[in-house]
Design a protein around this motif. Structure first.
Motif: not given
Length: 421
Positions: A21-37
């Motif tokens: 769950n910890f990995a999923d949360s960090i991965y989710f935030i990082a992935l969508l932030w990278v795509v958006q920026t």
């Protein structure tokens, strides 16, 4: 509770799930932030979230595989594969369409392994905790910790992205996956030394495809035969479609405030509200009326998000209220579903609920990405709020739904009252 913490196999199970769950949360935030920026387009964010969520629609199909093989070994393989995939994503990050396409392929592959991991993971718990009382305690501890870990993971994910960059966040998530896989490997070896667990009927390799499909169909037919559950499932599809619109809008909202910390902070506020709602639900009357009211409350919270000033504090307040109402709804709805379902069908019904709940999310992601090109973020919240308020109002207008209570779950299975207004 202390007995659970002294149980070595449960501690390994609990620790590995926490890491997942910890990995999923960090991965989710990082992935969508990278795509958006990188692309500054909600449409690209929508495609990415679709790749993240689409595999969950078919998670029920892994049931026969989990029955035939070791659940702990499958969990280990799933986490190991996700850890490897996460290592490659930051290497491919770039502004080109080719890079984005390759990332989408990796994200989709990771989501397939995630769809295998969670049902395999929960299959392990009854094998580890054979005592019924300990099993209930284990489920309660696991369920309550999930939201807390999500809260911490989203907060830490936003902090890592803001301070060290998204690449480091992916590596941290990958390390968590590898550590969890190692724990599952050790658990798998210990379980092999334990007395063999009896397999469910039909779990052998000789089951025909026709029987397999018939059993999957039975779970869906049971949900549809119960009028109360039928209404919940239909409206849940609409509500999850609405929520997926918001997920697409949040990265651009965080970017408008100038930091990934604001983006992750909104998720932290939501999970904080969810925890408050889950705790409060046990003290509320277990009736369809209260579910309907909190559905409407969820929608009004999103309308409040649209109406309040642009200051981030006001937005966070609205999200906390949305999380609180959602937490109450989730606990009450799941309790009713479990109470209405025959024990022999619990697995199939739960798998069907999971698939139906995720059915509209990929579609909502794609539509949300398109709408975000034409509407402001606050307007997407307004649209989602209106849809959810309508769902709650429909439930409130149906007498058979608003008058439903725990007493009705004591009726013989299959005796579903007809809908009445």
């Amino acid at each position: 509770m202390l007995t659970l913490l002294k149980h070595g196999n449960f501690v390994s199970f609990f620790s590995s799930r926490t890491l997942a769950n910890f990995a999923d949360s960090i991965y989710f935030i990082a992935l969508l932030w990278v795509v958006q920026t990188t692309f500054h387009s909600p449409a690209f964010t929508g495609f990415t979230f679709t790749a993240l969520s689409v595999a969950a629609v078919f998670s029920f199909a892994f049931g026969p595989v989990i029955d035939r093989f070791s659940a702990s070994a499958l969990s280990c393989i799933a986490m190991l594969a996700q850890g490897v995939i996460l290592l490659f994503i930051p290497m491919l990050a770039g502004p080109g369409i080719l890079s984005f396409t390759l990332i989408l392929v990796l994200v989709l592959l990771a989501s397939v392994f995630s769809a295998l991991f969670y049902p395999a993971n929960m299959t392990l718990l009854p094998q580890i905790l054979e005592d019924k009382e300990l099993l209930v305690q284990g489920n309660a501890l696991t369920s309550s910790s999930d939201q807390l870990i999500n809260l911490i993971g989203f907060l830490l994910g936003g902090t890592l992205v803001a301070w060290l960059g998204a690449g480091v966040s992916f590596y941290v998530a990958s390390a968590a996956c590898f550590t969890g896989a190692l724990l599952f490997w050790g658990l798998s070896r210990r379980l092999k030394k334990s007395p063999a667990q009896p397999r469910p009927e039909g779990a052998g390799t000789g089951g025909s495809p026709g029987r397999y499909l018939a059993e999957l169909k039975e779970g869906l037919e049971f949900l549809w035969s119960q009028s109360f559950l039928r209404v919940l499932m239909i409206l849940n599809v609409v509500a999850n479609f609405s929520v997926s619109l918001l997920v697409i809008a949040l990265p651009s909202l965080g970017e408008s405030y100038g930091s990934a910390l604001y983006y992750s902070g909104i998720y932290v506020a939501f999970f904080f509200g969810m925890i408050l709602g889950a705790v409060s639900a046990s003290a509320l009357p277990k009736t369809g009326l209260w579910i309907s009211m909190f559905w409407i409350g969820s929608g009004f919270s999103l309308l409040l998000f649209f109406l309040l000033p642009q200051a981030i504090g006001w937005k966070v307040l609205a999200i906390v209220l949305f999380g609180l109402c959602s937490g109450v709804v989730n606990v009450l709805q799941m309790s009713f579903i479990q109470l209405l379902t025959e024990e022999r069908m619990m697995g199939r019904v739960m798998a069907s609920v999971t698939s139906l709940s995720n059915l509209a999310i990929p579609l909502g992601s794609i539509i949300g990405g398109s709408l975000a090109l034409r509407l402001q973020v606050d307007e997407l919240f307004l649209l989602a709020g209106i849809l959810i308020v309508i769902c709650g109002a429909v439930m409130l207008c149906l007498k058979s739904v608003r008058s439903f209570s725990v007493r009705d779950t004591e009726l013989p299975k299959g005796e579903a009252a007809e809908l009445s207004v």
